[in-house]
Design a protein around this motif. Structure first.
Motif, PDB file in Angstrom:
ATOM      1  N   PRO A 368       0.808  -1.217   0.000  1.00  0.00           N
ATOM      2  CA  PRO A 368       0.000   0.000   0.000  1.00  0.00           C
ATOM      3  C   PRO A 368       0.846   1.275   0.000  1.00  0.00           C
ATOM      4  CG  PRO A 368      -0.998  -1.618   1.439  1.00  0.00           C
ATOM      5  CD  PRO A 368       0.330  -2.188   1.020  1.00  0.00           C
ATOM      6  N   MET A 369       1.938   1.289   0.742  1.00  0.00           N
ATOM      7  CA  MET A 369       2.787   2.487   0.758  1.00  0.00           C
ATOM      8  C   MET A 369       3.410   2.726  -0.606  1.00  0.00           C
ATOM      9  SD  MET A 369       3.935   5.174   2.239  1.00  0.00           S
ATOM     10  CE  MET A 369       3.741   5.056   4.025  1.00  0.00           C
ATOM     11  N   GLN A 370       3.838   1.668  -1.281  1.00  0.00           N
ATOM     12  CA  GLN A 370       4.399   1.845  -2.628  1.00  0.00           C
ATOM     13  C   GLN A 370       3.358   2.409  -3.593  1.00  0.00           C
ATOM     14  OE1 GLN A 370       5.828  -2.243  -3.150  1.00  0.00           O
ATOM     15  NE2 GLN A 370       7.915  -1.463  -3.396  1.00  0.00           N
ATOM     16  N   ALA A 371       2.127   1.944  -3.471  1.00  0.00           N
ATOM     17  CA  ALA A 371       1.067   2.459  -4.343  1.00  0.00           C
ATOM     18  C   ALA A 371       0.812   3.939  -4.071  1.00  0.00           C
ATOM     19  CB  ALA A 371      -0.207   1.646  -4.146  1.00  0.00           C
ATOM     20  N   ILE A 372       0.815   4.325  -2.794  1.00  0.00           N
ATOM     21  CA  ILE A 372       0.638   5.739  -2.429  1.00  0.00           C
ATOM     22  C   ILE A 372       1.821   6.560  -2.936  1.00  0.00           C
ATOM     23  CG2 ILE A 372       0.566   7.346  -0.481  1.00  0.00           C
ATOM     24  CD1 ILE A 372      -1.053   5.121   1.005  1.00  0.00           C
ATOM     25  N   GLN A 373       3.022   6.033  -2.797  1.00  0.00           N
ATOM     26  CA  GLN A 373       4.195   6.752  -3.297  1.00  0.00           C
ATOM     27  C   GLN A 373       4.133   6.912  -4.820  1.00  0.00           C
ATOM     28  OE1 GLN A 373       6.995   4.065  -1.436  1.00  0.00           O
ATOM     29  NE2 GLN A 373       7.692   5.641   0.011  1.00  0.00           N
ATOM     30  N   ALA A 374       3.610   5.890  -5.512  1.00  0.00           N
ATOM     31  CA  ALA A 374       3.463   5.994  -6.966  1.00  0.00           C
ATOM     32  C   ALA A 374       2.598   7.191  -7.337  1.00  0.00           C
ATOM     33  CB  ALA A 374       2.851   4.711  -7.523  1.00  0.00           C
ATOM     34  N   ALA A 375       1.570   7.468  -6.528  1.00  0.00           N
ATOM     35  CA  ALA A 375       0.632   8.561  -6.804  1.00  0.00           C
ATOM     36  C   ALA A 375       1.025   9.864  -6.116  1.00  0.00           C
ATOM     37  CB  ALA A 375      -0.774   8.158  -6.375  1.00  0.00           C
ATOM     38  N   THR A 376       2.204   9.904  -5.546  1.00  0.00           N
ATOM     39  CA  THR A 376       2.668  11.135  -4.892  1.00  0.00           C
ATOM     40  C   THR A 376       4.119  11.419  -5.300  1.00  0.00           C
ATOM     41  OG1 THR A 376       3.134   9.817  -2.873  1.00  0.00           O
ATOM     42  CG2 THR A 376       1.049  11.055  -2.947  1.00  0.00           C
ATOM     43  N   THR A 377       5.085  10.926  -4.538  1.00  0.00           N
ATOM     44  CA  THR A 377       6.484  11.294  -4.778  1.00  0.00           C
ATOM     45  C   THR A 377       7.015  10.810  -6.121  1.00  0.00           C
ATOM     46  OG1 THR A 377       7.127   9.348  -3.476  1.00  0.00           O
ATOM     47  CG2 THR A 377       7.107  11.465  -2.341  1.00  0.00           C
ATOM     48  N   VAL A 378       6.640   9.592  -6.528  1.00  0.00           N
ATOM     49  CA  VAL A 378       7.177   9.034  -7.773  1.00  0.00           C
ATOM     50  C   VAL A 378       6.639   9.797  -8.975  1.00  0.00           C
ATOM     51  CG1 VAL A 378       7.330   6.976  -9.227  1.00  0.00           C
ATOM     52  CG2 VAL A 378       7.494   6.751  -6.730  1.00  0.00           C
ATOM     53  N   SER A 379       5.342  10.069  -8.978  1.00  0.00           N
ATOM     54  CA  SER A 379       4.758  10.816 -10.092  1.00  0.00           C
ATOM     55  C   SER A 379       5.225  12.268 -10.097  1.00  0.00           C
ATOM     56  CB  SER A 379       3.227  10.742 -10.024  1.00  0.00           C
ATOM     57  OG  SER A 379       2.778   9.442 -10.382  1.00  0.00           O
ATOM     58  N   ALA A 380       5.408  12.852  -8.925  1.00  0.00           N
ATOM     59  CA  ALA A 380       5.927  14.225  -8.861  1.00  0.00           C
ATOM     60  C   ALA A 380       7.321  14.294  -9.470  1.00  0.00           C
ATOM     61  CB  ALA A 380       5.952  14.706  -7.413  1.00  0.00           C
ATOM     62  N   ASP A 381       8.126  13.263  -9.232  1.00  0.00           N
ATOM     63  CA  ASP A 381       9.472  13.212  -9.791  1.00  0.00           C
ATOM     64  C   ASP A 381       9.416  13.107 -11.309  1.00  0.00           C
ATOM     65  OD1 ASP A 381      12.242  13.136  -9.789  1.00  0.00           O
ATOM     66  OD2 ASP A 381      12.365  10.999  -9.325  1.00  0.00           O
ATOM     67  N   LEU A 382       8.509  12.282 -11.830  1.00  0.00           N
ATOM     68  CA  LEU A 382       8.352  12.165 -13.278  1.00  0.00           C
ATOM     69  C   LEU A 382       7.957  13.502 -13.888  1.00  0.00           C
ATOM     70  CD1 LEU A 382       8.027  10.812 -16.007  1.00  0.00           C
ATOM     71  CD2 LEU A 382       5.889   9.785 -15.200  1.00  0.00           C
ATOM     72  N   LEU A 383       7.037  14.223 -13.259  1.00  0.00           N
ATOM     73  CA  LEU A 383       6.625  15.531 -13.765  1.00  0.00           C
ATOM     74  C   LEU A 383       7.745  16.567 -13.707  1.00  0.00           C
ATOM     75  CD1 LEU A 383       3.059  16.141 -12.259  1.00  0.00           C
ATOM     76  CD2 LEU A 383       3.654  16.024 -14.680  1.00  0.00           C
ATOM     77  N   GLY A 384       8.706  16.341 -12.817  1.00  0.00           N
ATOM     78  CA  GLY A 384       9.713  17.371 -12.558  1.00  0.00           C
ATOM     79  C   GLY A 384       9.222  18.422 -11.596  1.00  0.00           C
ATOM     80  N   TRP A 385       8.181  18.068 -10.818  1.00  0.00           N
ATOM     81  CA  TRP A 385       7.550  19.015  -9.901  1.00  0.00           C
ATOM     82  C   TRP A 385       7.745  18.616  -8.433  1.00  0.00           C
ATOM     83  CZ3 TRP A 385       2.001  20.193 -12.225  1.00  0.00           C
ATOM     84  CH2 TRP A 385       2.153  20.809 -13.480  1.00  0.00           C
ATOM     85  N   SER A 386       8.784  17.876  -8.131  1.00  0.00           N
ATOM     86  CA  SER A 386       8.957  17.344  -6.769  1.00  0.00           C
ATOM     87  C   SER A 386       9.065  18.428  -5.705  1.00  0.00           C
ATOM     88  CB  SER A 386      10.200  16.449  -6.699  1.00  0.00           C
ATOM     89  OG  SER A 386       9.995  15.266  -7.429  1.00  0.00           O
ATOM     90  N   LYS A 387       9.526  19.603  -6.077  1.00  0.00           N
ATOM     91  CA  LYS A 387       9.641  20.684  -5.091  1.00  0.00           C
ATOM     92  C   LYS A 387       8.289  21.292  -4.740  1.00  0.00           C
ATOM     93  CE  LYS A 387      14.362  22.076  -6.344  1.00  0.00           C
ATOM     94  NZ  LYS A 387      15.210  23.199  -6.836  1.00  0.00           N
ATOM     95  N   ASP A 388       7.273  21.002  -5.558  1.00  0.00           N
ATOM     96  CA  ASP A 388       5.978  21.654  -5.369  1.00  0.00           C
ATOM     97  C   ASP A 388       4.852  20.714  -4.955  1.00  0.00           C
ATOM     98  OD1 ASP A 388       6.785  24.312  -6.070  1.00  0.00           O
ATOM     99  OD2 ASP A 388       6.775  23.717  -8.177  1.00  0.00           O
ATOM    100  N   VAL A 389       4.844  19.488  -5.461  1.00  0.00           N
ATOM    101  CA  VAL A 389       3.717  18.585  -5.216  1.00  0.00           C
ATOM    102  C   VAL A 389       4.230  17.205  -4.828  1.00  0.00           C
ATOM    103  CG1 VAL A 389       2.236  19.833  -6.849  1.00  0.00           C
ATOM    104  CG2 VAL A 389       3.529  17.839  -7.641  1.00  0.00           C
ATOM    105  N   GLY A 390       3.302  16.367  -4.349  1.00  0.00           N
ATOM    106  CA  GLY A 390       3.641  14.983  -4.051  1.00  0.00           C
ATOM    107  C   GLY A 390       4.062  14.716  -2.629  1.00  0.00           C
ATOM    108  N   ALA A 391       4.176  15.760  -1.812  1.00  0.00           N
ATOM    109  CA  ALA A 391       4.585  15.603  -0.421  1.00  0.00           C
ATOM    110  C   ALA A 391       4.067  16.797   0.385  1.00  0.00           C
ATOM    111  CB  ALA A 391       6.108  15.505  -0.295  1.00  0.00           C
ATOM    112  N   LEU A 392       4.157  16.683   1.700  1.00  0.00           N
ATOM    113  CA  LEU A 392       3.698  17.767   2.578  1.00  0.00           C
ATOM    114  C   LEU A 392       4.800  18.281   3.494  1.00  0.00           C
ATOM    115  CD1 LEU A 392       0.099  16.510   3.462  1.00  0.00           C
ATOM    116  CD2 LEU A 392       0.716  18.501   2.089  1.00  0.00           C
ATOM    117  N   SER A 393       6.033  18.135   3.084  1.00  0.00           N
ATOM    118  CA  SER A 393       7.126  18.742   3.842  1.00  0.00           C
ATOM    119  C   SER A 393       7.209  20.225   3.487  1.00  0.00           C
ATOM    120  CB  SER A 393       8.445  18.024   3.541  1.00  0.00           C
ATOM    121  OG  SER A 393       8.677  17.964   2.157  1.00  0.00           O
ATOM    122  N   PRO A 394       7.863  21.031   4.335  1.00  0.00           N
ATOM    123  CA  PRO A 394       7.915  22.475   4.103  1.00  0.00           C
ATOM    124  C   PRO A 394       8.408  22.837   2.702  1.00  0.00           C
ATOM    125  CG  PRO A 394       8.656  21.998   6.312  1.00  0.00           C
ATOM    126  CD  PRO A 394       8.468  20.668   5.645  1.00  0.00           C
TER     127      PRO A 394
END
Length: 428
Positions: A368-394
């Motif tokens: 389940p965590m891998q599936a959630i990561q696929a729809a958050t951090t992994v996809s954000a990395d593919l978009l090139g938007w990791s600094k803006d979306v896919g996570a809730l860190s500052p």
């Protein structure tokens, strides 16, 4: 000088408010539990501080300043807003009529896109990659309308149009030979590498974010076969070269094993579908760091709904030929450690049901965590938007969802999103 009427005075006041710079606003979100895909952990009671639409702090729950604006999700599990890397917002839903796109105006498509965008956001998907539309640049205009605040919807990364061969998997097909297809439905049709260079440059000049190639035939386009390569190696390389020159990237619709490998060797960043991928293709994707974006829910929807609604026999046959093979490939890719993003091909099924894919990803090899990561951090990395979306860190946009229950114990709770915040604003 005459006095302003109350109506005119109100309009003037409104205009002044709109023209004034927005004041920074601080919002506090109480999370009963917080799923952190960056750490791969779930944290107990957290307090998320949001300033002017972005997360500025995440701490254990505690007091907030007197009079502070608080979104109380202490009874919920909170996650970053989800990302779907393969949607088709400004198109009509798939139907039994292969010529359906020809029956609707560009203006109607725009309104349909707005409706689909809202349904997607309400389902908890705060960012999407719109992976093509028949009306060229409809997704660009929808993205701009959302960014202006004209309509409500997710953040959109756009491709503008399909880059495809004449009569290929990115064309409207299956109609009478004397029917003329509108020019805006053929903006990405290419005949050789030089034409590809011209057309891809034109897409960027009209404001697209990335490029979508139709490297092989398609399941849902009549007269094309999923296993057959359509765009040539030279055409795909030309598209990649233009995109790289503009600091962008290319994804390729590719079902067939040879087409997948040709697209990877041409330099694409991701493969859509990858239905008939073989072991060599999986190894090549792993070696070159290419993402696979595999829509493993769709096959069941097409088989059930498509048959019930009498979709064309060749579509149903091609779906049967690819569904189980795609899921076998997905399981192998998970085991091999290939980067797998979350893409559903929404539009084949009704928009807003995107989260149905999670249980399939878990069923076919992910935790389940891998599936959630696929729809958050992994996809954000593919978009090139990791600094803006896919996570809730500052530093990230305050895009987040709240669900009842524990998605790590039951991934299907993500199909029932209770609340949605985008950019610090509660939209559901």
């Amino acid at each position: 000088m005459s006095r302003l009427t109350p109506v005119i005075a109100a309009l003037c006041a409104s205009a002044l408010l709109c023209a004034a710079p927005a004041r920074a606003e601080t919002v506090w979100v109480r999370a009963g539990h917080l799923v952190d895909p960056e750490a791969g952990k779930v944290w107990p009671a957290r307090l998320i501080r949001v300033d002017d639409g972005r997360v500025t702090a995440v701490t254990p729950d505690g007091p907030v300043p007197a009079g502070a604006r608080v979104i109380d999700w202490s009874a919920y599990t909170v996650l970053p807003g989800l990302i779907d890397m393969h949607v088709h917002l400004p198109d009509l839903d798939q139907s039994e009529n292969v010529a359906e796109p020809l029956l609707h105006s560009a203006m109607e498509s725009a309104f349909v896109g707005a409706r689909h965008a809202r349904a997607t956001l309400m389902a908890g998907f705060t960012t999407v990659h719109n992976c093509g539309n028949f009306r060229a640049y409809a997704d660009v205009e929808l993205r701009n309308a959302i960014n202006r605040g004209d309509v409500i919807g997710p953040r959109i990364s756009t491709v503008g149009a399909y880059v495809t061969i004449p009569g290929g998997g990115g064309e409207v097909t299956g109609f009478a030979p004397d029917v003329t297809v509108p020019a805006d439905m053929r903006a990405g049709v290419v005949v050789d590498a030089a034409d590809t260079t011209r057309k891809v440059n034109a897409l960027f000049q009209h404001g697209v974010d990335s490029i979508k190639l139709i490297a092989t035939g398609a399941v849902l386009a009549q007269g094309t076969e999923p296993g057959q390569q359509e765009l040539s190696d030279a055409e795909m390389r030309a598209a990649v070269e233009v995109a790289r020159g503009r600091g962008s990237w290319v994804t390729a619709h590719a079902h067939g094993a040879s087409g997948i490998k040709a697209a990877i060797n041409a330099g694409v960043k991701a493969i859509e579908h990858a239905s008939l991928i073989d072991d060599e293709g999986i190894a090549l994707a792993k070696a070159k760091g290419v993402w696979l974006d595999m829509d493993i829910y769709d096959g069941d929807f097409i088989a059930e709904y498509g048959r019930a609604h009498r979709w064309p026999a060749d579509m149903l046959r091609k779906n049967d030929d690819t569904t189980e093979a795609q899921r076998i490939g997905f399981r192998k890719a998970v085991k091999a450690g290939v980067k797998l993003s979350f893409g559903t091909d929404a539009g084949v099924y009704p928009h807003g049901l995107n989260a149905r894919q999670f249980k399939y990803m878990v069923r076919y090899g992910m935790t389940p965590m891998q599936a959630i990561q696929a729809a958050t951090t992994v996809s954000a990395d593919l978009l090139g938007w990791s600094k803006d979306v896919g996570a809730l860190s500052p530093g990230h946009y305050a895009d987040m969802i709240a669900v009842s229950g524990d998605p790590l114990a039951d991934i299907t709770v993500l199909e029932r999103v209770d609340h949605v915040v985008k950019g610090g604003v509660e939209v559901k």
